[in-house]
Design a protein around this motif. Sequence first.
Motif, short mmCIF file in Angstrom:
data_model
loop_
_atom_site.label_atom_id
_atom_site.label_comp_id
_atom_site.label_asym_id
_atom_site.label_seq_id
_atom_site.Cartn_x
_atom_site.Cartn_y
_atom_site.Cartn_z
N ARG A 64 0.82 -1.14 0.09
CA ARG A 64 0.13 0.05 -0.11
C ARG A 64 0.78 1.31 0.05
NH1 ARG A 64 -5.97 -0.65 -0.27
NH2 ARG A 64 -5.82 -2.85 -0.44
N VAL A 65 0.36 2.18 -0.82
CA VAL A 65 1.24 3.59 -0.76
C VAL A 65 0.79 4.12 0.69
CG1 VAL A 65 0.81 5.80 -1.57
CG2 VAL A 65 0.78 3.98 -3.26
N ALA B 104 -3.68 -1.61 -10.95
CA ALA B 104 -2.94 -0.64 -11.85
C ALA B 104 -2.27 0.69 -11.07
CB ALA B 104 -3.97 0.09 -12.80
N TYR B 105 -2.89 1.10 -9.81
CA TYR B 105 -2.08 2.03 -9.20
C TYR B 105 -0.79 1.50 -8.61
CZ TYR B 105 -1.85 5.69 -5.52
OH TYR B 105 -1.17 6.77 -4.70
N HIS C 61 -2.60 10.81 -10.32
CA HIS C 61 -3.70 11.23 -10.50
C HIS C 61 -4.74 10.01 -10.50
CE1 HIS C 61 -3.78 15.31 -11.51
NE2 HIS C 61 -2.74 15.15 -12.16
N PHE C 62 -4.70 9.12 -9.39
CA PHE C 62 -5.36 7.89 -9.14
C PHE C 62 -6.55 8.35 -8.59
CE2 PHE C 62 -6.69 4.06 -6.74
CZ PHE C 62 -6.94 3.28 -7.98
N PHE C 63 -6.39 9.19 -7.38
CA PHE C 63 -7.62 9.12 -6.48
C PHE C 63 -8.48 10.39 -6.87
CE2 PHE C 63 -4.66 7.15 -3.62
CZ PHE C 63 -5.16 6.01 -3.12
N ASP C 64 -8.24 10.98 -7.97
CA ASP C 64 -9.09 12.20 -8.52
C ASP C 64 -9.56 11.61 -10.02
OD1 ASP C 64 -6.40 12.53 -9.59
OD2 ASP C 64 -6.93 14.44 -10.56
#
Length: 259
Positions: free
Chosen positions: A7-8, A70-71, A42-45
Amino acid sequence: MSSDPTRVAFLIAGVQKGGTTALFDYLVAHPGLSMAPEKEVHFFDDEGPGSPGLGGRGFGVDWSAPDYDAYHARFDLADGRLRGEATPIYLYWPPSLPRIAAYNPAMKLILVFRDPVERAWSHWRMERARGVEPLSFSESIRAGRSRVDDPAAPGHHRVHSYVERGFYGAQVSRLLGFFPRQQVFFGSARALRADPSLFLRNVSEFLGVAPVTDVRPLESHVGRTDGEFAELPSEDSVYLRTLYEADQELFSKLTGLVL
């Protein structure tokens, strides 16, 4: 979830034109961190296929059942280091925050703030120089709410949000509804520029990693300063400072920062 090494673990989540590129470059060089190789993942947006403003780099996320593979593919293989990335729109874009909290409730967020009037001016200069802003700065900041009405986030816009992105107090207040204060680092662009070594020591302490050494000052994304880009009109500065006055009081109360 916070113990999962895939996890990030932290995000540089704001603000645009606030020194996030320099901070990202500093942290990329930190041996104890594993940063995404690109700034602004720009994953969570991401608002699904064809999401505007992502330059064709969208993930097409189904937020009713998000697939994070993918993230995670944007990062090196987990090797024990903390994973992090920098997408400064996350603080501003309302759907991002609950998505981040659902992904990792223990996420640490690093925020770097710049004087909101200077930030708006720098933002407009960038978009004007890119050829995507047809209006002058004076016209842009007075154009009204119709320019910032994105269907995915009503009252918000990825490009024309020169004024709206500067309401930091409201954004921080909302952020603290999703994350406890101890998971958020509040810093200023002025402090980062004045003493990057101290700033990075504080960030390293916040993340729980060894401080970096041999910090060399960086200057990133310096815009044009000729012609119409040369000087912020004084009447526009006064106009914006009046707009931001109450919000800046809230911001200082919540963060302890004075910009």
